[in-house]
Structure formats: C-alpha cells, structure tokens
Design a protein around this motif. Structure first.
Motif, PDB file in Angstrom:
ATOM      1  N   GLU A  29       0.810  -1.217   0.000  1.00 31.09           N
ATOM      2  CA  GLU A  29       0.000   0.000   0.000  1.00 31.09           C
ATOM      3  C   GLU A  29       0.843   1.267   0.000  1.00 31.09           C
ATOM      4  O   GLU A  29       0.364   2.332  -0.409  1.00 31.09           O
ATOM      5  CB  GLU A  29      -0.932  -0.006   1.214  1.00 31.09           C
ATOM      6  CG  GLU A  29      -1.939  -1.148   1.223  1.00 31.09           C
ATOM      7  CD  GLU A  29      -2.790  -1.142   2.482  1.00 31.09           C
ATOM      8  OE1 GLU A  29      -2.550  -0.260   3.337  1.00 31.09           O
ATOM      9  OE2 GLU A  29      -3.683  -2.011   2.601  1.00 31.09           O
ATOM     10  N   ASP A  30       2.090   1.179   0.450  1.00 38.09           N
ATOM     11  CA  ASP A  30       2.940   2.363   0.547  1.00 38.09           C
ATOM     12  C   ASP A  30       3.937   2.467  -0.601  1.00 38.09           C
ATOM     13  O   ASP A  30       4.736   3.423  -0.636  1.00 38.09           O
ATOM     14  CB  ASP A  30       3.704   2.342   1.887  1.00 38.09           C
ATOM     15  CG  ASP A  30       2.775   2.243   3.076  1.00 38.09           C
ATOM     16  OD1 ASP A  30       1.639   2.730   2.965  1.00 38.09           O
ATOM     17  OD2 ASP A  30       3.171   1.666   4.108  1.00 38.09           O
ATOM     18  N   GLN A  31       3.937   1.542  -1.523  1.00 38.62           N
ATOM     19  CA  GLN A  31       4.933   1.535  -2.586  1.00 38.62           C
ATOM     20  C   GLN A  31       4.857   2.736  -3.525  1.00 38.62           C
ATOM     21  O   GLN A  31       5.904   3.248  -3.951  1.00 38.62           O
ATOM     22  CB  GLN A  31       4.830   0.231  -3.388  1.00 38.62           C
ATOM     23  CG  GLN A  31       5.349  -0.982  -2.627  1.00 38.62           C
ATOM     24  CD  GLN A  31       5.299  -2.256  -3.449  1.00 38.62           C
ATOM     25  OE1 GLN A  31       4.838  -2.257  -4.597  1.00 38.62           O
ATOM     26  NE2 GLN A  31       5.771  -3.352  -2.873  1.00 38.62           N
TER      27      GLN A  31
ATOM     28  N   ARG B 116       8.635  14.132   1.266  1.00 35.67           N
ATOM     29  CA  ARG B 116       8.585  13.391   2.519  1.00 35.67           C
ATOM     30  C   ARG B 116       7.534  12.294   2.403  1.00 35.67           C
ATOM     31  O   ARG B 116       6.464  12.515   1.825  1.00 35.67           O
ATOM     32  CB  ARG B 116       8.248  14.311   3.701  1.00 35.67           C
ATOM     33  CG  ARG B 116       9.189  15.485   3.851  1.00 35.67           C
ATOM     34  CD  ARG B 116       8.675  16.507   4.858  1.00 35.67           C
ATOM     35  NE  ARG B 116       9.508  17.683   4.902  1.00 35.67           N
ATOM     36  CZ  ARG B 116      10.506  17.857   5.773  1.00 35.67           C
ATOM     37  NH1 ARG B 116      10.759  16.915   6.669  1.00 35.67           N
ATOM     38  NH2 ARG B 116      11.237  18.953   5.757  1.00 35.67           N
ATOM     39  N   VAL B 117       7.829  11.143   2.979  1.00 33.70           N
ATOM     40  CA  VAL B 117       6.890  10.034   2.914  1.00 33.70           C
ATOM     41  C   VAL B 117       7.123   9.124   4.120  1.00 33.70           C
ATOM     42  O   VAL B 117       8.250   8.979   4.607  1.00 33.70           O
ATOM     43  CB  VAL B 117       7.069   9.226   1.598  1.00 33.70           C
ATOM     44  CG1 VAL B 117       8.443   8.580   1.526  1.00 33.70           C
ATOM     45  CG2 VAL B 117       5.980   8.174   1.451  1.00 33.70           C
ATOM     46  N   GLU B 118       6.043   8.573   4.639  1.00 34.88           N
ATOM     47  CA  GLU B 118       6.097   7.547   5.686  1.00 34.88           C
ATOM     48  C   GLU B 118       5.616   6.246   5.081  1.00 34.88           C
ATOM     49  O   GLU B 118       4.619   6.216   4.363  1.00 34.88           O
ATOM     50  CB  GLU B 118       5.236   7.941   6.886  1.00 34.88           C
ATOM     51  CG  GLU B 118       5.792   9.099   7.686  1.00 34.88           C
ATOM     52  CD  GLU B 118       4.980   9.370   8.950  1.00 34.88           C
ATOM     53  OE1 GLU B 118       3.898   8.739   9.099  1.00 34.88           O
ATOM     54  OE2 GLU B 118       5.418  10.195   9.773  1.00 34.88           O
ATOM     55  N   TYR B 119       6.348   5.182   5.364  1.00 37.18           N
ATOM     56  CA  TYR B 119       5.995   3.895   4.772  1.00 37.18           C
ATOM     57  C   TYR B 119       6.326   2.772   5.746  1.00 37.18           C
ATOM     58  O   TYR B 119       7.103   2.943   6.700  1.00 37.18           O
ATOM     59  CB  TYR B 119       6.748   3.691   3.456  1.00 37.18           C
ATOM     60  CG  TYR B 119       8.259   3.625   3.602  1.00 37.18           C
ATOM     61  CD1 TYR B 119       8.921   2.405   3.789  1.00 37.18           C
ATOM     62  CD2 TYR B 119       9.026   4.778   3.555  1.00 37.18           C
ATOM     63  CE1 TYR B 119      10.289   2.348   3.923  1.00 37.18           C
ATOM     64  CE2 TYR B 119      10.403   4.729   3.689  1.00 37.18           C
ATOM     65  CZ  TYR B 119      11.033   3.516   3.865  1.00 37.18           C
ATOM     66  OH  TYR B 119      12.395   3.462   4.004  1.00 37.18           O
TER      67      TYR B 119
ATOM     68  N   TRP C 297       7.717   1.025  10.835  1.00 36.45           N
ATOM     69  CA  TRP C 297       7.363   2.284  10.183  1.00 36.45           C
ATOM     70  C   TRP C 297       8.630   3.103   9.957  1.00 36.45           C
ATOM     71  O   TRP C 297       9.467   3.241  10.846  1.00 36.45           O
ATOM     72  CB  TRP C 297       6.395   3.076  11.035  1.00 36.45           C
ATOM     73  CG  TRP C 297       4.954   2.719  10.821  1.00 36.45           C
ATOM     74  CD1 TRP C 297       4.194   1.875  11.577  1.00 36.45           C
ATOM     75  CD2 TRP C 297       4.105   3.205   9.778  1.00 36.45           C
ATOM     76  NE1 TRP C 297       2.920   1.797  11.068  1.00 36.45           N
ATOM     77  CE2 TRP C 297       2.834   2.598   9.961  1.00 36.45           C
ATOM     78  CE3 TRP C 297       4.290   4.071   8.711  1.00 36.45           C
ATOM     79  CZ2 TRP C 297       1.760   2.854   9.121  1.00 36.45           C
ATOM     80  CZ3 TRP C 297       3.223   4.327   7.868  1.00 36.45           C
ATOM     81  CH2 TRP C 297       1.974   3.723   8.078  1.00 36.45           C
ATOM     82  N   MET C 298       8.770   3.662   8.748  1.00 32.67           N
ATOM     83  CA  MET C 298       9.907   4.494   8.394  1.00 32.67           C
ATOM     84  C   MET C 298       9.414   5.870   7.944  1.00 32.67           C
ATOM     85  O   MET C 298       8.347   5.992   7.328  1.00 32.67           O
ATOM     86  CB  MET C 298      10.723   3.865   7.259  1.00 32.67           C
ATOM     87  CG  MET C 298      11.308   2.509   7.590  1.00 32.67           C
ATOM     88  SD  MET C 298      12.616   2.612   8.812  1.00 32.67           S
ATOM     89  CE  MET C 298      12.748   0.875   9.262  1.00 32.67           C
TER      90      MET C 298
ATOM     91  N   ASP D  68      13.704   5.110  11.626  1.00 36.47           N
ATOM     92  CA  ASP D  68      12.626   4.276  12.163  1.00 36.47           C
ATOM     93  C   ASP D  68      11.764   5.115  13.099  1.00 36.47           C
ATOM     94  O   ASP D  68      12.253   5.681  14.072  1.00 36.47           O
ATOM     95  CB  ASP D  68      13.234   3.084  12.910  1.00 36.47           C
ATOM     96  CG  ASP D  68      12.198   2.022  13.257  1.00 36.47           C
ATOM     97  OD1 ASP D  68      11.033   2.393  13.477  1.00 36.47           O
ATOM     98  OD2 ASP D  68      12.541   0.838  13.311  1.00 36.47           O
ATOM     99  N   VAL D  69      10.450   5.181  12.804  1.00 31.85           N
ATOM    100  CA  VAL D  69       9.512   5.948  13.629  1.00 31.85           C
ATOM    101  C   VAL D  69       8.426   5.027  14.191  1.00 31.85           C
ATOM    102  O   VAL D  69       7.320   5.482  14.488  1.00 31.85           O
ATOM    103  CB  VAL D  69       8.882   7.106  12.820  1.00 31.85           C
ATOM    104  CG1 VAL D  69       9.916   8.142  12.458  1.00 31.85           C
ATOM    105  CG2 VAL D  69       8.186   6.578  11.564  1.00 31.85           C
ATOM    106  N   THR D  70       8.749   3.744  14.329  1.00 34.11           N
ATOM    107  CA  THR D  70       7.757   2.799  14.838  1.00 34.11           C
ATOM    108  C   THR D  70       7.310   3.174  16.246  1.00 34.11           C
ATOM    109  O   THR D  70       6.109   3.150  16.552  1.00 34.11           O
ATOM    110  CB  THR D  70       8.337   1.378  14.837  1.00 34.11           C
ATOM    111  OG1 THR D  70       8.781   1.049  13.507  1.00 34.11           O
ATOM    112  CG2 THR D  70       7.298   0.368  15.270  1.00 34.11           C
TER     113      THR D  70
END
Length: 307
Positions: free
Chosen positions: A134-136, A154-157, A168-169, A192-194
C-alpha cells in the motif's frame, strides 16, 4: 646511484616531496622514463636556465597539493563525524542514480530494513520491494524523482522485514538536476519511527477512552436523577403498605436494586473523573446476600441458591 634509484628512495622516505632530476648523462629521450619513475621535472645540465622556473613552479604546485590534501583530510574527517552522528541516532542515508536506476545505501539503511550488511541489491526496485504494497507508490516517487517537485519529498511507509515484522519508516529525499533541469540523482535519509507511531496510536486510544468516559459520566448523571425519583417513590409507597406484605417486599427489592444501580452510576462517575475516588472496605458476604431476594425471584423453583 642512478636517478631511478634516488627517486625510488625518495618515494619511500618522503612520498609528498617533489623531485626534479638534473643530469648531464641522461638523454632527453629518457626523460619520459624518469617522469614515470616519479620525478616532477627533468633538466639537463647544459640548459640550467630551466631550473629556477621549474623550482618555482613545483613550490607553487606542492603548496597547492598540500592544501588539497589538507582539504581532503578535513573532508574525510567531517564525513566520518557525520557518519558517526547518523549511526548514533539511527539515520540511514541513500542515493539513487535516476539514469541507471542504481542505488547506494548506508549500513544503517540496510539495518533499518532488516538486511545484513552488503546484501541490498542496489536498485530502486529492490528498495520498493521491501515496502508494504500500500505504501509503494509514495516510495517509488521518492527514489525515482518522478514528482517534478523542486523541493523535498517526505513520505512515511511500512517496511516488511524478512523475519515477518513490520516497521514504520519516515524518509525525506531531494531530486538533484543538471544544468538543463533534468533530474539525474535523488538522495535522502530515513529513520525508524515505529515507536512514535505506537505512541500516536496510544494517544488516539486514550482520546477515545476519554470520550467514552465523558459519555458515561453524562449518562450516569442523568440516570442518577431518575434513580432519585424511583427511591423516593419506593419509600413513600412502602410507608403506605402493611409491614411484611408482598407489596412491601417487592418495594424493598426495587429499592435494593435502585441502591445497587446508584452504586453503579457512582462507579461510572468515578470512571469519567467527575467524582472523587474514596476507597473503602466492604464485606463481600453482605454484598452478595443483598442480591439474594432479587435472584430468588429470577431463577426457577428447581434452582437452589446457597450463599
């Protein structure tokens, strides 16, 4: 000793020392061999007028080389410090060649995505393959510079590791262009923002619980007003009934249920933080016995209740 022997010795002792060969025996045709051996210049003895200009030139060039070496050493140290800082805070770096589709990852970048050092396949598609389906699209736009946006992207994936876990990155990248404005390279960082995501989820859950608590408090407050009326009517009606009559017993049961309901509303008010908590000791046996009359009216005659 020959000139070649001297040059070899100087290269071992002082590799940064410029050497000029002056000879009356070596022919000019052999000057190329001397220069290949490490000499900076070659002067024959019958043309010594070239010596002073050659020395002045070598002094200038030697100073330039020293300054260049110092700049390169300073740059190397700065890169080492930057790399140390990035590794300390867990920030990975990446760079993508938009013309060839190749990518370069730092060791931290590989570790963030659950890869062993040096195992990344070094392509943009290999990067995208590590991302949740879904984040590709967002990641693909980041690494290939396909948005046309001159600013940062900027993107979070979510990255799917080989061990089955998901992390989560947060990544930021910038597209670099040539003189004609064509995108040629993209570079950026990721971390890493997990843990941050988990805290955000906990905060949202806490907000939901607070909303539920406010709703429960409002319902409990209104319900408590109704119970006040029920208890008052039970007491007034019980005063008009003969003691021990069936109606009086029913009224006592209603009153007991209303008192229990009032205790429940008190708990709801406590849950919604609208009432000060005041713990107290209770006798569980008395609490259980208070339900005896109600339960006996609810169960069938074939059921025996023991307290």
């Amino acid at each position: 000793m020959t000139a070649h022997h001297v040059l070899a010795m100087a290269a071992r002792m002082r590799p940064d020392l410029p050497c000029i060969v002056i000879s009356g025996t070596v022919a000019e045709e052999s000057a190329v061999d001397v220069l290949r051996a490490g000499a900076r210049d070659f002067v024959v003895k019958d043309r010594m007028t070239r010596l002073v200009p050659a020395i002045e030139r070598e002094l200038r060039e030697s100073a330039d080389r020293r300054r260049l070496a110092q700049s390169e050493e300073s740059l190397r140290q700065m890169r080492e410090r930057t790399q140390f800082a990035l590794e300390t805070v867990g920030v990975g770096t990446w760079e993508s060649n938009l013309e060839t589709g190749t990518m370069v990852w730092s060791d931290v970048m590989e570790r963030l995505h659950g890869l062993e050092r040096g195992t990344f396949e070094r392509t943009a598609e290999a990067f995208v393959a590590l991302v949740h389906r879904e984040d590709q699209p967002g990641v693909r736009a980041l690494v290939i510079g396909g948005t046309g946006d001159p600013g940062d992207l900027r993107v979070e994936y979510r990255t799917c590791r080989l061990d089955g876990s998901t992390r989560w990155m947060a990544a930021i990248g910038r597209t670099l262009r040539d003189d004609q404005g064509r995108p040629v390279r993209a570079a950026g960082v990721a971390l890493d923002v997990t843990a941050q995501k988990q805290l955000e989820d906990q905060f949202r859950q806490a907000q939901k619980m607070e909303s539920i608590g406010n709703l429960a408090g409002g319902v409990a407050h209104d319900f408590n007003n109704l119970l006040t009326v029920i208890l008052g009517e039970c007491e007034i009606t019980a005063m008009q009934q003969p003691a021990g009559s069936d109606v009086a017993q029913s009224l006592d049961a209603i009153k007991g249920a209303a008192v229990s309901a009032a205790a429940l509303t008190k708990q709801l008010l406590t849950f919604s933080r609208r009432q000060v908590v005041s713990p107290r000791l209770i006798d569980l046996n008395d609490t259980i016995r208070s339900f005896g009359k109600i339960l006996r009216r609810l169960v069938e005659e074939s059921v025996q209740l023991d307290f």
